[in-house]
Write an enzyme that holds these catalytic residues in place. Sequence first.
Site, short mmCIF file in Angstrom:
data_model
loop_
_atom_site.label_atom_id
_atom_site.label_comp_id
_atom_site.label_asym_id
_atom_site.label_seq_id
_atom_site.Cartn_x
_atom_site.Cartn_y
_atom_site.Cartn_z
N GLU A 163 16.37 57.65 -32.92
CA GLU A 163 15.89 58.33 -31.48
C GLU A 163 14.37 57.79 -31.49
O GLU A 163 13.56 57.76 -32.06
CB GLU A 163 15.74 59.92 -31.77
CG GLU A 163 17.38 60.35 -31.97
CD GLU A 163 17.31 61.73 -31.92
OE1 GLU A 163 16.23 62.50 -31.93
OE2 GLU A 163 18.36 62.56 -31.77
N HIS A 171 13.98 71.77 -25.95
CA HIS A 171 13.98 70.76 -26.99
C HIS A 171 15.61 70.57 -27.40
O HIS A 171 15.64 69.60 -28.38
CB HIS A 171 13.09 70.85 -28.03
CG HIS A 171 11.57 70.79 -27.64
ND1 HIS A 171 10.98 70.05 -26.92
CD2 HIS A 171 11.05 72.07 -27.85
CE1 HIS A 171 9.56 70.39 -26.66
NE2 HIS A 171 9.67 71.76 -27.18
N ARG A 220 23.57 60.84 -39.30
CA ARG A 220 25.25 61.68 -39.28
C ARG A 220 25.58 61.25 -37.94
O ARG A 220 24.89 60.35 -37.05
CB ARG A 220 24.96 63.00 -39.29
CG ARG A 220 23.81 63.81 -38.29
CD ARG A 220 23.95 64.97 -38.42
NE ARG A 220 22.83 65.64 -37.37
CZ ARG A 220 22.63 65.69 -36.21
NH1 ARG A 220 23.51 65.10 -35.23
NH2 ARG A 220 21.53 66.16 -35.57
#
Length: 677
Positions: A275, A235, A297
């Site tokens: 995302e 991941h 960030r």
Amino acid sequence: MFAKILIANRGEIACRVIRTARRMGVAAVAVYSDADAEAQHVKLADEAIHIGAAPARESYLLAERIVEACKRTGAEAVHPGYGFLSENAGFADALEAAGIAFIGPPADAIRAMGSKSEAKALMDRAGVPLVPGYHGAEQDADFLQGEAERIGYPLLIKASAGGGGKGMRLVERSADFADALASCKREASASFGDDHVLIERFVTRPRHIEMQVFADGRGNAVHLFERDCSVQRRHQKVIEEAPAPFMPEALRAEMGRAAVDAATAIGYRGAGTVEFIVETAEDGTPAAFFFMEMNTRLQVEHPVTEAVTGQDLVEWQLRVAAGEPLPLAQQQIALSGHAVEARLYAEDVEAGFLPATGALSRLRLPSDAPGLRIDSGVVEGDAVTVHYDPMIAKVIAHGLDRTEALARLARGLEGVEAAGVTTNRDFLIRLARHPAFQAARLDTGFIDKHAADLIPTVDRAAPDRILALAALGELNGRAEAASRRAAASGDPWSPFALSTGWRLNDWSFNDLHYDAGAGEVRVRCRYLAGGAYGLDLPGGTVRAAVERLPDGRLAVDLDGAKARVAVEVGAESVTVIDGAATWRIRRIDRLAAAGFQEEDAGKLAAPMPGKIIAVHAAPGDRVAAGAALIVLEAMKMEHSVRAPKDGVIAEVRFALGDQVGEGEALITFEEETETAS
């Protein structure tokens, strides 16, 4: 604009921020731990302040130390980089209270996105698509098991406060859910101080596509297109690229609008990444997309966006934090070409991508190839330790199209020479050249699906060419050492000081012994006229010559075939870097081996240095092969140490919380005894 900023980070990202600050005429202050006193970011900065011991929790994670360093140096703003305190709302609050600017989003925006479950509820209200799952507050194990049955398998358990692949488990059947939940909660608590989890349906043929967003606090928000980060191990991203292959323009625009809406919904300011998990059609085309999380960030992979847009995102961060508007409007941002980034890590791919540690006895990174950029925070001689992320460098390639970018990436990776610590260099080269990757048949299971091609068997035997190169590296090193000794002696012309193999009434040869992956191999090295060698190899004899080049590589000649290779001779092994392949061959000292006895095979050793966070075995227990006996934590990741065979535990040598070194015996098994029939 600020006159001076402090970078509350280390390594590659600290160096990268310092370079932009210097170009903008802004002074940069570094902070460092005991382990980083001689680190590159410290040497590159205008000033550096010591903030504590090597463990991050005693240095880089101490907000009060960062604030004090700002006060000592007069830094007006703090750039957090990524990791550490970059997504810590309390840190942003502390800076604001001290009158110091945070080069990042408002604390409330960090809080809004810091909890995955709360973020998804917020995105649902904003109309951003979500993956079916459970994102609520109830955390009872039986309740979560019931929700898992409702959602269906396979599914993902995710730490609500997680990121970077930590605190995430794929569960494919109901029987595995309870153990996976306990492990996920344990890792989440250790990494983030919060064991709250959420559960989501696992999307088939998933691609990880993210949108880079920017907002200025004046009501302006834009996206700088997408990045495809689908190729991952455990991941965690391995290769990222921009733009995403096969991305339809209409879908790009839709995802861009959703990302900007997400940022606007929380009053965002600065750089952020939204995302998405994207369901992919059989032909590889992205289709339905679902919000996954927002990283408040700068991302590790931001250089690919910089390459295809021509923008410096760190400069954008500084300008927005200083109160300036966004440098460009949406219609002024254009895509140009294709860019790919590979993360060069100190890790053992063949051992399941376990982090590796050690000193970089050799590190050469390509710097002058067209379309290639290298971001790194280490140089030759630096050490990769257990305290921080094991990244060595990011290799970024840009080309007119994806084909050119991938070709440049592979060639750039071939130009990497690293020894002293195991790296994933060869794996990245194989990945970049894999036919399925070249064809952009991507999903988040790509590495597992093509593991047979990407990850070689551990017991591969070194061919004659590699044995010859290893021997030439040793012989050349001996010759150079002999020349230095002769020059420093009182009789430099003595035949006993020659490096040509001269012997008094004896044959002129040396035997070198290696463990080349298939047992011990002897290479007999005969000294020939003109400084040449005759090498007796398993497959026959070759005539060889070697010369060291100014860049440290060796110019070799094997039966008339000339090449330039990197060979690093260490105390226990020889590293040969030949094109796309790196070989680490163990040297065998026959004299030292004469008294050696093989260590007891009934011991289970630690595969890496780390901290014991769970013990599942006790003396007298009968265990089955594959059973998890001990769980180690290294670099914030959990690694289960499993029984290699059926057996009975004789001794557990360490307890919960103990620190262990690589190779230390954790558990011993009772000796097997034959019973009479």
